[in-house]
Design a protein around this motif. Structure first.
Motif, short mmCIF file in Angstrom:
data_model
loop_
_atom_site.label_atom_id
_atom_site.label_comp_id
_atom_site.label_asym_id
_atom_site.label_seq_id
_atom_site.Cartn_x
_atom_site.Cartn_y
_atom_site.Cartn_z
N LEU A 4 0.82 -1.20 0.00
CA LEU A 4 0.00 0.00 0.00
C LEU A 4 0.86 1.26 0.00
N ALA A 5 2.03 1.19 0.62
CA ALA A 5 2.98 2.31 0.62
C ALA A 5 4.37 1.74 0.83
N SER A 6 5.34 2.30 0.11
CA SER A 6 6.73 1.86 0.23
C SER A 6 7.64 2.91 -0.39
N PRO A 7 8.94 2.82 -0.17
CA PRO A 7 9.86 3.79 -0.77
C PRO A 7 9.75 3.87 -2.29
N THR A 8 9.52 2.75 -2.95
CA THR A 8 9.43 2.78 -4.42
C THR A 8 8.11 3.39 -4.90
N GLN A 9 7.21 3.69 -3.99
CA GLN A 9 5.94 4.31 -4.36
C GLN A 9 5.87 5.76 -3.86
N GLY A 10 7.02 6.41 -3.72
CA GLY A 10 6.98 7.81 -3.35
C GLY A 10 7.90 8.24 -2.24
N GLY A 11 8.85 7.42 -1.87
CA GLY A 11 9.88 7.84 -0.94
C GLY A 11 9.51 7.78 0.52
N SER A 12 8.47 7.07 0.89
CA SER A 12 8.10 6.95 2.29
C SER A 12 9.18 6.24 3.08
N ARG A 13 9.34 6.62 4.35
CA ARG A 13 10.28 5.92 5.22
C ARG A 13 9.61 4.74 5.91
N HIS A 14 8.35 4.50 5.54
CA HIS A 14 7.60 3.38 6.11
C HIS A 14 7.05 2.52 4.98
N ALA A 15 6.81 1.27 5.31
CA ALA A 15 6.14 0.37 4.38
C ALA A 15 4.82 -0.04 5.04
N VAL A 16 3.77 -0.04 4.25
CA VAL A 16 2.46 -0.47 4.71
C VAL A 16 1.96 -1.49 3.71
N TRP A 17 1.50 -2.65 4.22
CA TRP A 17 0.99 -3.66 3.32
C TRP A 17 -0.22 -4.35 3.92
#
Length: 118
Positions: A4-17
């Motif tokens: 749902l969110a990760s560094p390769t999807q916009g540079g977030s420092r968190h991953a959400v799955w």
């Protein structure tokens, strides 16, 4: 696993799955080198966490500490749907190195980077 969110999807420092497990499914025994936050959206599971059996159900949130051996067993009737959040730097490892690297991950030193975190 659905990212749902990760560094390769916009540079977030968190991953959400999102975790979707079929009824009766189980994951491998493993550990992460960072804390993880699990929130159960639907279904239930037993999580063996460092030798303790913990039962979670819809609406529950569980923080799994870094380096704690864990294995997730989805409810036999309802399965499990959960959202998980961890630092994007998180890496997984198995206490049994002969277990190999799963097809949905890459080797990163002596740890594994799951595809849904990258």
């Amino acid at each position: 696993m659905t990212t749902l969110a990760s560094p390769t999807q916009g540079g977030s420092r968190h991953a959400v799955w999102k975790v979707d497990m079929a009824p009766g499914a189980s994951g491998p025994a493993h550990a992460f080198d960072t804390d993880q936050i699990w929130t159960v959206l639907d279904g239930a599971a037993r999580i063996d966490l460092d030798g303790e059996a913990i039962t979670v159900a819809s609406g529950d949130t569980l923080i799994m500490p870094a380096d704690a051996q864990r294995q997730v067993f989805a409810d036999a009737d309802d399965g499990l749907t959960a959202i998980v959040c961890a630092p994007a730097s998180t890496r997984v490892y198995r206490h049994d190195p002969s277990a190999g690297v799963p097809a949905v991950a890459t080797l990163d030193g002596d740890k594994i980077l799951p595809d849904w975190i990258a």
